[in-house]
Write an enzyme that holds these catalytic residues in place. Structure first.
Site, PDB file in Angstrom:
ATOM      1  N   TYR A 255     -30.911  -6.264 -40.605  1.00 42.76           N
ATOM      2  CA  TYR A 255     -29.850  -7.143 -41.585  1.00 42.76           C
ATOM      3  C   TYR A 255     -30.418  -6.765 -43.059  1.00 42.76           C
ATOM      4  O   TYR A 255     -31.418  -6.061 -43.285  1.00 42.76           O
ATOM      5  CB  TYR A 255     -29.971  -8.577 -41.197  1.00 42.76           C
ATOM      6  CG  TYR A 255     -28.640  -9.122 -41.730  1.00 42.76           C
ATOM      7  CD1 TYR A 255     -27.642  -8.687 -41.630  1.00 42.76           C
ATOM      8  CD2 TYR A 255     -28.814 -10.719 -42.383  1.00 42.76           C
ATOM      9  CE1 TYR A 255     -26.403  -9.395 -41.988  1.00 42.76           C
ATOM     10  CE2 TYR A 255     -27.546 -11.205 -42.774  1.00 42.76           C
ATOM     11  CZ  TYR A 255     -26.427 -10.440 -42.687  1.00 42.76           C
ATOM     12  OH  TYR A 255     -25.406 -11.194 -43.149  1.00 42.76           O
ATOM     13  N   TYR A 256     -29.642  -7.526 -44.053  1.00 41.24           N
ATOM     14  CA  TYR A 256     -29.872  -7.167 -45.283  1.00 41.24           C
ATOM     15  C   TYR A 256     -31.018  -8.198 -45.953  1.00 41.24           C
ATOM     16  O   TYR A 256     -31.694  -7.686 -46.703  1.00 41.24           O
ATOM     17  CB  TYR A 256     -28.646  -7.643 -46.262  1.00 41.24           C
ATOM     18  CG  TYR A 256     -27.454  -7.138 -45.896  1.00 41.24           C
ATOM     19  CD1 TYR A 256     -27.212  -5.752 -46.264  1.00 41.24           C
ATOM     20  CD2 TYR A 256     -26.257  -7.626 -45.260  1.00 41.24           C
ATOM     21  CE1 TYR A 256     -25.945  -4.973 -46.149  1.00 41.24           C
ATOM     22  CE2 TYR A 256     -24.942  -7.231 -45.276  1.00 41.24           C
ATOM     23  CZ  TYR A 256     -24.995  -5.882 -45.622  1.00 41.24           C
ATOM     24  OH  TYR A 256     -23.672  -5.241 -45.449  1.00 41.24           O
ATOM     25  N   THR A 292     -28.709   1.292 -40.569  1.00 40.81           N
ATOM     26  CA  THR A 292     -28.735   0.203 -41.798  1.00 40.81           C
ATOM     27  C   THR A 292     -27.175  -0.640 -41.673  1.00 40.81           C
ATOM     28  O   THR A 292     -26.193  -0.172 -41.266  1.00 40.81           O
ATOM     29  CB  THR A 292     -28.889   0.632 -43.092  1.00 40.81           C
ATOM     30  OG1 THR A 292     -28.061   1.351 -43.489  1.00 40.81           O
ATOM     31  CG2 THR A 292     -30.074   1.659 -42.928  1.00 40.81           C
ATOM     32  N   ASP A 293     -27.305  -1.733 -42.043  1.00 39.06           N
ATOM     33  CA  ASP A 293     -26.255  -2.765 -42.264  1.00 39.06           C
ATOM     34  C   ASP A 293     -25.528  -1.836 -43.628  1.00 39.06           C
ATOM     35  O   ASP A 293     -26.196  -0.875 -44.173  1.00 39.06           O
ATOM     36  CB  ASP A 293     -26.685  -3.924 -42.763  1.00 39.06           C
ATOM     37  CG  ASP A 293     -25.383  -4.991 -42.216  1.00 39.06           C
ATOM     38  OD1 ASP A 293     -24.100  -4.467 -42.487  1.00 39.06           O
ATOM     39  OD2 ASP A 293     -25.664  -6.013 -41.961  1.00 39.06           O
ATOM     40  N   TRP A 294     -24.275  -2.150 -43.844  1.00 32.13           N
ATOM     41  CA  TRP A 294     -23.434  -1.477 -44.803  1.00 32.13           C
ATOM     42  C   TRP A 294     -23.810  -1.651 -46.290  1.00 32.13           C
ATOM     43  O   TRP A 294     -24.079  -2.965 -46.705  1.00 32.13           O
ATOM     44  CB  TRP A 294     -21.837  -2.009 -44.685  1.00 32.13           C
ATOM     45  CG  TRP A 294     -21.221  -1.232 -43.529  1.00 32.13           C
ATOM     46  CD1 TRP A 294     -20.079  -0.812 -43.646  1.00 32.13           C
ATOM     47  CD2 TRP A 294     -21.734  -0.535 -42.252  1.00 32.13           C
ATOM     48  NE1 TRP A 294     -19.580  -0.194 -42.570  1.00 32.13           N
ATOM     49  CE2 TRP A 294     -20.750   0.005 -41.655  1.00 32.13           C
ATOM     50  CE3 TRP A 294     -23.002  -0.562 -41.650  1.00 32.13           C
ATOM     51  CZ2 TRP A 294     -20.565   0.720 -40.729  1.00 32.13           C
ATOM     52  CZ3 TRP A 294     -22.836   0.194 -40.517  1.00 32.13           C
ATOM     53  CH2 TRP A 294     -21.866   0.781 -39.787  1.00 32.13           C
TER      54      TRP A 294
END
Length: 602
Positions: A255-256, A292-294
């Site tokens: 997650y971020y 990775t997340d966006w």
């Protein structure tokens, strides 16, 4: 006969650095409603630029309006034709966020369109039935594969431990052991016994668990970047991921969020070597793809909203240095980005070795070979997609799941009798023997009664009851409401329901006035754990739903189907209790209105 590893090695030796770099990006792409390739409009890059220009061949499809599965399949074949003529002709891997919901929220999922419609993941959590979850995932797999979609950017293994978190609806609930059992069934339904030609690769997210967001804010935004563990429950949030690894999940997304006041570096998990290389690769031995997340690298504009890169803790780094830190942390792909030239630069500048790039590319190619994309699964049959996706049996299974996800929270609470209403008005079930008429249950409703509707489609309700437009003429009122939230900014941020969990007086007043004049059944869409205390004393019956159609709800209310859902998280009694609870501790509010697992059978 050559093994998959032999084939990967042979292809890897022939690829240019630019092709390798292209493989390490997994970005968004638009699908035209008619199934043609989108060629750019200022918001989305063209398919030709991404695939033929940048050599990117992992794409997350975006459909701004529902696109039939047959047209998605036609689009899929067109983009494969484009890729086949590019470089070494590496096939495109197509992915999607969840697209089987009754609800449409572009920030997290898409409405079903031509696919079968199911409750949100949190609704699957309300069923607490691994067999049902596996059935859902297997049907999703069949529909995805038919349309050419081979990576699911789900399921979420995060725990719903912070009631205010905007992404609660994407979780399977708050209890780690229950979530783990459902998650295994989900992954097995998508992938089968092992990843193969009939599989959809599951990308479980968001490692190491995104639930403990400080004050329930979301890490898509700078004000929500911190992840905290005041209850010391770090390991508890890892339990569902441990189950996913044992089930053989193919891919993982961190997650971020950035951990605060832990032993880990205070940087976003996608940049965090201790978490990815140390914990995920080292402790758990995970050798699949980490994506990775966006949007960790490049500032962007999403739905008209400026969105800085989610480079939490490393905001000071330039784009090259951010990419370098991500790769050194152990990630293989950069989600939502389309800048492979940065990896080429890093190798040419000697800041990272091509051997390190090869390690990631090998993992990425391995999944393409395992799913048969280089063989007979590169293209799909659009006509078959039209027959398979959304077929009657799949729709029926989805509707049944919607019914089973509905939770009856209260049915004429003890001592409650709406003012001015006789204890058992017409259409309301009479009191059973030994029960005071003043507390007679309302449910199930009797078919053919007069109903007043607010938030329910009259055309659907007409097959159950006589619909009236004046509450004074009604035996019962049925109201559907979304859970309360605190509106924030516009654009992309508007899709994140955050902040308060209680309605304002002006929002409550119409329901309470109605309930004072006619027995009122209130259904609340619980995308988060709402504070329903004011309604618990005024509604004749109180329902919690998690992405169910009007038909599914009315089937339960009118007794055509017996209710069986139970709460996948507790419902707090007040905002004060929420604010005093600990973000990482599930079901931690004092004196909850309804506890985890609550649900009446009617």
């Amino acid at each position: 006969m050559s093994t998959i590893e032999d084939r990967v090695t042979a292809l890897l030796s022939r690829l240019t650095l630019a092709e390798k770099a292209g493989l390490m990006f997994h970005t968004m792409i638009a699908v035209n409603p008619d199934g043609t390739l989108h060629e750019g409009d200022g918001m989305f890059a063209s398919a030709s630029d991404l695939v033929a220009g940048k050599l990117i061949n992992h794409v997350n499809i975006l459909t701004m309006a529902p696109v039939p599965p047959q047209k998605i399949a036609e689009w899929h074949n067109r983009i494969q034709e484009l890729a086949e003529k590019t470089g070494h002709g590496i096939p495109v891997t197509v992915s999607t966020d969840p697209r089987h919901g009754v609800i449409d929220n572009p920030a997290a999922s898409a409405a079903a369109g031509g696919f079968s419609a199911w409750p949100e993941p949190i609704g699957l959590g309300a069923t607490k039935d691994p067999a049902l979850v596996r059935e859902f995932a297997d049907i999703a797999r069949q529909e995805y594969v038919a349309a050419g979609i081979r990576v699911a950017l789900h399921p979420m293994a995060d725990l719903a431990s912070e009631p205010r978190w905007a992404r609660t609806s994407g979780t399977l609930g708050s209890d780690a052991d229950m979530v783990a059992s459902l998650l295994v069934a989900y992954i097995q339904g998508l992938q089968g016994p092992s990843l193969g030609p009939d599989s959809v690769a599951a990308m479980v997210k968001h490692f190491p668990g995104a639930g403990p967001q400080k004050d329930g804010e979301d890490a898509h935004f700078a004000y929500g970047r911190e992840q905290v563990y005041p209850g010391g429950m770090w390991d508890y949030h890892l339990k569902p991921f441990e189950a996913a690894f044992k089930a053989g999940v193919a891919q993982v997304m961190p997650y971020y969020g950035m951990p605060v006041d832990t032993s880990f570096e205070e940087v976003g998990f996608g940049f965090n070597k201790q978490v990815l290389e140390g914990l995920l690769r080292g402790r758990y031995g995970f050798d699949g793809v980490i994506c990775t997340d966006w949007g960790l690298v490049t500032d962007a504009e999403i739905m008209g909203t400026p969105m800085p890169a989610r480079a939490w803790g490393v905001e000071h780094l330039d784009r090259h240095s951010r990419v370098l830190k991500i790769l050194e942390a152990g990630a293989d792909q950069l989600g939502g980005e389309q800048c492979p030239e940065l990896i080429v630069d890093l190798v040419e500048q000697g800041r990272i070795s091509e051997e390190r790039i090869n390690t990631s590319v090998r993992r990425i190619l391995r999944d393409k070979f395992r799913m048969g994309l280089f063989d007979d699964r590169r293209y799909v049959d659009p006509a078959a997609a039209g027959r398979i996706a959304g077929q009657a049996a799949f729709r029926a299974a989805g509707l049944e799941a919607q019914r089973r996800a509905i939770v009856v929270l209260a049915d004429r609470p003890a001592g409650v009798s709406p003012a001015g209403v006789s204890p058992a008005p017409a259409g309301v079930s009479p009191a059973p023997a030994g029960v005071s008429p003043a507390v007679a249950p309302v449910l199930p409703l009797i078919e053919g009664i007069a109903v007043y509707l607010d938030g329910v489609d009259p055309a659907v309700a007409a097959s159950y009851a006589k619909v009236v437009d004046d509450p004074a003429l009604a035996d019962v009122a049925i109201v559907r409401r979304a859970a309360p939230f605190e509106p924030r900014g516009g654009g992309f941020e508007a899709f994140f329901h955050a902040g308060r969990l209680e309605w304002t007086e002006s929002e409550l007043a119409p329901i309470q006035e109605l309930a004072a004049s006619v027995p009122t059944v209130v259904d609340v869409l619980l995308d988060r754990p709402a504070v329903l205390t004011p309604l618990a004393g005024t509604a004749a019956a109180l329902i919690g739903s998690f992405g169910s159609s009007d038909e599914a709800l009315l089937d339960v209310l009118f007794g055509r189907v017996r209710s069986s859902g139970t709460l996948p998280f507790e419902l707090p009694s007040s905002m004060a209790a929420v604010e005093a609870s600990r973000e990482d501790v599930p079901n931690d509010t004092a004196a909850p209105l309804y506890p985890y697992g609550h649900g009446l059978k009617i």
